[in-house]
Design an enzyme around this catalytic site. Structure first.
Site, PDB file in Angstrom:
ATOM      1  N   PHE A 222      34.562  63.871  10.535  1.00 30.73           N
ATOM      2  CA  PHE A 222      35.702  64.411   9.791  1.00 30.73           C
ATOM      3  C   PHE A 222      35.879  63.723   8.448  1.00 30.73           C
ATOM      4  O   PHE A 222      37.006  63.425   8.047  1.00 30.73           O
ATOM      5  CB  PHE A 222      36.986  64.249  10.632  1.00 30.73           C
ATOM      6  CG  PHE A 222      37.109  65.238  11.759  1.00 30.73           C
ATOM      7  CD1 PHE A 222      37.751  66.455  11.572  1.00 30.73           C
ATOM      8  CD2 PHE A 222      36.572  64.953  13.001  1.00 30.73           C
ATOM      9  CE1 PHE A 222      37.857  67.375  12.610  1.00 30.73           C
ATOM     10  CE2 PHE A 222      36.671  65.866  14.044  1.00 30.73           C
ATOM     11  CZ  PHE A 222      37.317  67.081  13.853  1.00 30.73           C
ATOM     12  N   ASP A 255      24.662  62.544   5.854  1.00 33.46           N
ATOM     13  CA  ASP A 255      23.287  62.076   6.095  1.00 33.46           C
ATOM     14  C   ASP A 255      23.250  60.560   6.240  1.00 33.46           C
ATOM     15  O   ASP A 255      22.490  60.025   7.058  1.00 33.46           O
ATOM     16  CB  ASP A 255      22.373  62.517   4.946  1.00 33.46           C
ATOM     17  CG  ASP A 255      22.300  64.031   4.848  1.00 33.46           C
ATOM     18  OD1 ASP A 255      22.421  64.701   5.893  1.00 33.46           O
ATOM     19  OD2 ASP A 255      22.135  64.544   3.723  1.00 33.46           O
TER      20      ASP A 255
END
Ligand code: RIB
Ligand code: NA
Length: 308
Positions: A222, A255
């Site tokens: 989130f 990532d």
């Protein structure tokens, strides 16, 4: 034997424009800055793990253009094993058009190019390297057949982490079943579960849906609010918060989280999943402080010692 992380995934060349906000449909906006850089979810995750000190092998597919060649060089400089990074004839390296706003938010359109040509055979060729890895890390930015193949041949060999990004609405359920850890951000979770407006307070619904699709451990990230996770043994979600100073550019933060997660699971196997997530949140938080994608991924030497 040294432990390794195998990443099967994408390389993109990121074309980034910085603008006050996102344009409306049909609108032309005057941006403030342009940059080109190395990106792609697979590469970014692999580079993160390598910069944290992991030994990595990257199974990927590059175009027969100049960029493909310079990308190979780049991966070599990052100490990544590129013996199964393949140049595809007659195709261009993947591209990502990225808009970053003043608040550090981004939106991205990608064209897969050579990433669509990553094949089942390419994965089978790398079979031994994949099977000997402690963690297998995959995303959805290539064609999905080789991803399913990688997960299939890896079964029983270590921990598989699948990042369902970009989101795909009808995925072969075997991909969920074969992933030990399935990780998406909140918007990807919405697309993959059909549940709208997922927040931390209703994330349990999305997690339960992902369990019903066949997932084992689920993580939903989130952004500045951290991440939630749940496992088959403990289906009630656990929230791990994070601290973000001022976000400059959030591109690649997800990532950074995944590359770090693969690193911690491989090299700090004594840590709980919750602690691995907490530390991965901190690595991701570092990446939003700098502009660009791979340019913002932190190096071990610049990070606080307590993270290792
Ligand atoms: O996750 C960030 C990445 O997504 C960028 O590097 C861009 O290439 C897109 O694939
Ligand atoms: Na960044």
């Amino acid at each position: 034997m040294t432990k390794t992380i195998a990443v099967v995934g994408s390389c993109m060349i990121d074309s980034i424009v910085y603008s006050s906000r996102l344009p409306k449909p049909g609108e032309t906006l005057l941006g403030s800055k342009y940059e080109q850089g190395f990106g792609g979810k697979g590469a970014n995750q692999c580079v993160t793990a390598a910069r944290l000190g992991a030994s990595t092998i990257f199974i990927t597919s590059l175009g027969s253009d100049k960029i493909g060649q310079s990308y190979l060089e780049k991966l070599k400089q990052e100490n990544i094993d590129i013996s199964y990074a393949k140049i595809q004839n007659n195709s261009h390296t993947g591209v990502a058009q990225i808009i970053v706003t003043e608040t550090g938010e981004n939106s991205i359109v990608i064209v897969q190019g050579s990433n669509a040509l990553l094949s089942v055979k390419d994965v089978i060729d790398a079979r031994q390297k994949i099977q000997s890895a402690s963690v297998l890390l995959c995303q959805f930015e290539t064609s999905l057949e080789p991803i399913l193949e990688a997960l299939t041949i890896y079964q029983g060999h270590g921990t598989s982490i699948v990042n369902g990004a970009p989101a795909v609405s009808n995925v072969d359920p075997n991909i969920f079943k074969l992933s030990d850890i399935f990780c998406v951000n909140e918007t990807e979770a919405e697309i993959m579960t059909g549940i709208q407006c997922i927040t931390i307070s209703n994330a349990q619904k999305a997690i339960d849906k992902l369990f019903s699709l066949g997932c084992n451990t689920v993580i939903i990230t989130f952004g500045a609010e951290g991440a939630v996770h749940a496992t088959q043994n403990n289906k009630k979600l656990v929230h791990t918060s994070t601290e973000i100073l001022k976000a400059v550019d959030t591109t690649g933060a997800g990532d950074a989280f995944l590359g770090a997660l693969a690193y911690y699971i491989t090299y700090h196997s004594n840590l709980s999943l919750e602690e691995c997530i907490r530390r991965s949140n901190r690595i991701a938080a570092q990446s939003v402080l700098k502009a660009g994608t791979q340019t913002s991924l932190p190096y071990r030497k610049d990070l606080p010692i307590e993270l290792f």
